[in-house]
Design a protein around this motif. Structure first.
Motif, PDB file in Angstrom:
ATOM      1  N   GLU A 177      -9.388  10.699 -11.839  1.00 42.82           N
ATOM      2  CA  GLU A 177      -9.367  10.281 -10.440  1.00 42.82           C
ATOM      3  C   GLU A 177      -9.255  11.496  -9.510  1.00 42.82           C
ATOM      4  O   GLU A 177      -9.967  11.595  -8.508  1.00 42.82           O
ATOM      5  CB  GLU A 177      -8.197   9.313 -10.181  1.00 42.82           C
ATOM      6  N   LYS A 178      -8.368  12.432  -9.875  1.00 42.99           N
ATOM      7  CA  LYS A 178      -8.200  13.613  -9.027  1.00 42.99           C
ATOM      8  C   LYS A 178      -9.456  14.478  -9.063  1.00 42.99           C
ATOM      9  O   LYS A 178      -9.862  15.055  -8.046  1.00 42.99           O
ATOM     10  CB  LYS A 178      -6.990  14.420  -9.478  1.00 42.99           C
ATOM     11  N   GLN A 179     -10.085  14.578 -10.245  1.00 44.63           N
ATOM     12  CA  GLN A 179     -11.308  15.365 -10.350  1.00 44.63           C
ATOM     13  C   GLN A 179     -12.421  14.762  -9.506  1.00 44.63           C
ATOM     14  O   GLN A 179     -13.166  15.490  -8.833  1.00 44.63           O
ATOM     15  CB  GLN A 179     -11.734  15.458 -11.820  1.00 44.63           C
ATOM     16  N   VAL A 180     -12.516  13.441  -9.513  1.00 43.98           N
ATOM     17  CA  VAL A 180     -13.530  12.761  -8.694  1.00 43.98           C
ATOM     18  C   VAL A 180     -13.272  13.023  -7.215  1.00 43.98           C
ATOM     19  O   VAL A 180     -14.196  13.351  -6.454  1.00 43.98           O
ATOM     20  CB  VAL A 180     -13.540  11.245  -8.991  1.00 43.98           C
ATOM     21  N   LEU A 181     -12.028  12.894  -6.793  1.00 45.37           N
ATOM     22  CA  LEU A 181     -11.676  13.145  -5.397  1.00 45.37           C
ATOM     23  C   LEU A 181     -11.978  14.597  -4.988  1.00 45.37           C
ATOM     24  O   LEU A 181     -12.517  14.855  -3.919  1.00 45.37           O
ATOM     25  CB  LEU A 181     -10.194  12.866  -5.177  1.00 45.37           C
ATOM     26  N   LYS A 182     -11.639  15.522  -5.866  1.00 44.68           N
ATOM     27  CA  LYS A 182     -11.843  16.934  -5.554  1.00 44.68           C
ATOM     28  C   LYS A 182     -13.328  17.242  -5.381  1.00 44.68           C
ATOM     29  O   LYS A 182     -13.733  17.906  -4.416  1.00 44.68           O
ATOM     30  CB  LYS A 182     -11.248  17.805  -6.662  1.00 44.68           C
ATOM     31  N   LEU A 183     -14.145  16.754  -6.322  1.00 42.66           N
ATOM     32  CA  LEU A 183     -15.591  17.016  -6.245  1.00 42.66           C
ATOM     33  C   LEU A 183     -16.203  16.342  -5.026  1.00 42.66           C
ATOM     34  O   LEU A 183     -17.076  16.908  -4.358  1.00 42.66           O
ATOM     35  CB  LEU A 183     -16.268  16.561  -7.529  1.00 42.66           C
ATOM     36  N   ALA A 184     -15.723  15.135  -4.712  1.00 40.71           N
ATOM     37  CA  ALA A 184     -16.243  14.429  -3.537  1.00 40.71           C
ATOM     38  C   ALA A 184     -15.876  15.176  -2.255  1.00 40.71           C
ATOM     39  O   ALA A 184     -16.672  15.256  -1.319  1.00 40.71           O
ATOM     40  CB  ALA A 184     -15.701  13.008  -3.499  1.00 40.71           C
ATOM     41  N   SER A 185     -14.656  15.751  -2.221  1.00 37.93           N
ATOM     42  CA  SER A 185     -14.231  16.494  -1.029  1.00 37.93           C
ATOM     43  C   SER A 185     -15.047  17.772  -0.858  1.00 37.93           C
ATOM     44  O   SER A 185     -15.107  18.337   0.238  1.00 37.93           O
ATOM     45  CB  SER A 185     -12.741  16.840  -1.119  1.00 37.93           C
TER      46      SER A 185
ATOM     47  N   THR B 262     -15.505   7.917   1.886  1.00 35.46           N
ATOM     48  CA  THR B 262     -15.177   8.890   2.921  1.00 35.46           C
ATOM     49  C   THR B 262     -13.716   8.761   3.351  1.00 35.46           C
ATOM     50  O   THR B 262     -13.008   9.754   3.539  1.00 35.46           O
ATOM     51  CB  THR B 262     -16.091   8.700   4.152  1.00 35.46           C
ATOM     52  N   HIS B 263     -13.259   7.505   3.471  1.00 36.74           N
ATOM     53  CA  HIS B 263     -11.864   7.255   3.851  1.00 36.74           C
ATOM     54  C   HIS B 263     -10.920   7.802   2.787  1.00 36.74           C
ATOM     55  O   HIS B 263      -9.882   8.410   3.109  1.00 36.74           O
ATOM     56  CB  HIS B 263     -11.652   5.750   4.044  1.00 36.74           C
ATOM     57  N   ALA B 264     -11.251   7.616   1.510  1.00 39.25           N
ATOM     58  CA  ALA B 264     -10.396   8.090   0.423  1.00 39.25           C
ATOM     59  C   ALA B 264     -10.288   9.618   0.435  1.00 39.25           C
ATOM     60  O   ALA B 264      -9.205  10.184   0.249  1.00 39.25           O
ATOM     61  CB  ALA B 264     -10.938   7.616  -0.918  1.00 39.25           C
ATOM     62  N   VAL B 265     -11.427  10.294   0.661  1.00 39.34           N
ATOM     63  CA  VAL B 265     -11.419  11.759   0.718  1.00 39.34           C
ATOM     64  C   VAL B 265     -10.561  12.226   1.896  1.00 39.34           C
ATOM     65  O   VAL B 265      -9.769  13.164   1.778  1.00 39.34           O
ATOM     66  CB  VAL B 265     -12.858  12.315   0.824  1.00 39.34           C
TER      67      VAL B 265
ATOM     68  N   MET C  58       0.846  -1.184   0.000  1.00 41.33           N
ATOM     69  CA  MET C  58       0.000   0.000   0.000  1.00 41.33           C
ATOM     70  C   MET C  58       0.886   1.240   0.000  1.00 41.33           C
ATOM     71  O   MET C  58       1.850   1.327   0.752  1.00 41.33           O
ATOM     72  CB  MET C  58      -0.889   0.001   1.248  1.00 41.33           C
ATOM     73  N   PRO C  59       0.590   2.230  -0.839  1.00 50.08           N
ATOM     74  CA  PRO C  59       1.414   3.432  -0.880  1.00 50.08           C
ATOM     75  C   PRO C  59       1.315   4.217   0.419  1.00 50.08           C
ATOM     76  O   PRO C  59       0.342   4.120   1.147  1.00 50.08           O
ATOM     77  CB  PRO C  59       0.841   4.227  -2.059  1.00 50.08           C
ATOM     78  N   ASN C  60       2.337   5.041   0.689  1.00 53.40           N
ATOM     79  CA  ASN C  60       2.347   5.824   1.920  1.00 53.40           C
ATOM     80  C   ASN C  60       1.304   6.929   1.911  1.00 53.40           C
ATOM     81  O   ASN C  60       0.753   7.294   2.934  1.00 53.40           O
ATOM     82  CB  ASN C  60       3.732   6.439   2.151  1.00 53.40           C
ATOM     83  N   ASN C  61       1.037   7.497   0.771  1.00 57.72           N
ATOM     84  CA  ASN C  61       0.020   8.543   0.679  1.00 57.72           C
ATOM     85  C   ASN C  61      -0.443   8.669  -0.764  1.00 57.72           C
ATOM     86  O   ASN C  61       0.077   8.020  -1.659  1.00 57.72           O
ATOM     87  CB  ASN C  61       0.566   9.894   1.184  1.00 57.72           C
ATOM     88  N   LEU C  62      -1.438   9.518  -0.971  1.00 59.07           N
ATOM     89  CA  LEU C  62      -2.033   9.630  -2.296  1.00 59.07           C
ATOM     90  C   LEU C  62      -1.177  10.441  -3.271  1.00 59.07           C
ATOM     91  O   LEU C  62      -1.568  10.623  -4.407  1.00 59.07           O
ATOM     92  CB  LEU C  62      -3.414  10.281  -2.185  1.00 59.07           C
TER      93      LEU C  62
END
Length: 311
Positions: free
Chosen positions: A18-26, A62-65, A1-5
């Motif tokens: 992927e980054k756009q999805v994360l940003k909108l979810a956040s 939620t954990h990913a955000v 598992m990577p240390n961070n995103l």
């Protein structure tokens, strides 16, 4: 598992889905809203989430955000940790993060700074200024650069200029202040102002008149003594060209002297005789090329001559 995103390449690519999805979810959007925003199907959004979970080790949306926000905060810390500028992150007036430069500026340790209030370092006028700017930042607006004075625990004054604005910090909307120490510059400005005041006091008692001109012969400032550049002398020569003084001897002498002023030959002395009623008072004008490219003209009485020598 990577240390961070930050490890997956797509995370550092602003255009990656992927980054756009994360940003909108956040920002609080549902998957359906994310799909509509990006113009893709909700099934495709699910595919991107699967990639995000695999890369980050997150077990839920939620954990990913949360991991994403933490990774951004960690990245921010690494960038500013050794910055020469002082950085504070504030929740209200309380410091939740600061770098070493910020602690050094205020004369305290990081442990004393973090968790404490920022207002304890500010005198009343500056406290009111900072409070108003923090309210503006809390409303989502950035503040332009402002000069602020702070007082260290040992009583020493420090001067800095900084900008402030909102920042999303570990899921919270907080306030960031970025400041640069200008204490030494402030002291230098004070010394220059004091020296200028002393010089003006000295010049007040001079018979000599002192003028400063541009290389084009335009007056920038002056201090009139008993010996003026020309008679009659304009009440305020600033903004005027020396040729407007109306004395041909002065004009021709200036015309000849100005081109000779160079970094290697900084001084020219000219003698001329402006008209003063029926008599003349000959003047000596010392022209000096200053380091900033302007010209200092110091005028003093030279000798009295008969009106028959009028120019």
């Amino acid at each position: 598992m990577p240390n961070n995103l930050l490890e997956p390449k797509w995370f550092t690519d602003e255009s990656s889905r992927e980054k756009q999805v994360l940003k909108l979810a956040s920002e609080g959007l549902t998957d359906q809203q994310v799909a509509l925003n990006l113009g893709i199907s909700i099934h495709t959004v699910g595919t991107y989430w699967a990639r995000i979970f695999s890369a980050s080790g997150a077990h839920s949306r939620t954990h990913a955000v949360a991991l994403s926000l933490k990774a951004q905060a960690d990245s921010f810390r690494r960038v500013v940790e050794f910055s020469m500028d002082s950085i504070w992150i504030l929740n209200g007036e309380f410091v939740v993060y600061a770098n070493e430069a910020a602690a050094s500026l205020l004369g305290v340790s990081l442990s004393d700074l973090i968790g404490g209030g920022i207002f304890r370092f500010l005198p009343a006028p500056d406290k009111a200024t900072v409070e108003a700017r923090m309210k503006n930042a809390a409303s989502g607006n950035a503040n332009q650069c402002a000069k602020v004075t702070a007082i260290r625990p040992d009583g020493e004054e420090v001067h800095f200029e900084g900008i402030s604005g909102p920042i999303l910090w570990e899921g919270q909307s907080l306030i960031m202040i970025s400041a640069r120490d200008r204490t030494e510059l402030h002291r230098a400005e004070q010394l220059i102002a004091e020296e200028r005041s002393r010089l003006e006091t000295i010049l007040e008692g001079f018979q000599d008149s002192v003028y400063r001109l541009t290389r084009d012969g335009i007056f920038i400032e002056y201090r009139a003594g008993l010996a003026r550049l020309s008679d009659p002398d304009p009440r305020d020569p600033v903004g005027k060209h020396y040729s407007e003084f109306g004395c041909s001897a002065l004009n021709s002498s200036m015309d000849a002297a100005f081109p000779k002023l160079t970094p290697e030959n900084r001084t020219q002395i000219i003698n001329y005789s402006p008209t003063t009623g029926e008599r003349l008072h000959s003047r000596e004008c010392r022209l000096t090329l200053l380091r900033d490219g302007t010209i200092l003209a110091v005028v003093r009485p030279f000798r009295e001559i008969e009106s028959s020598h009028l120019c």
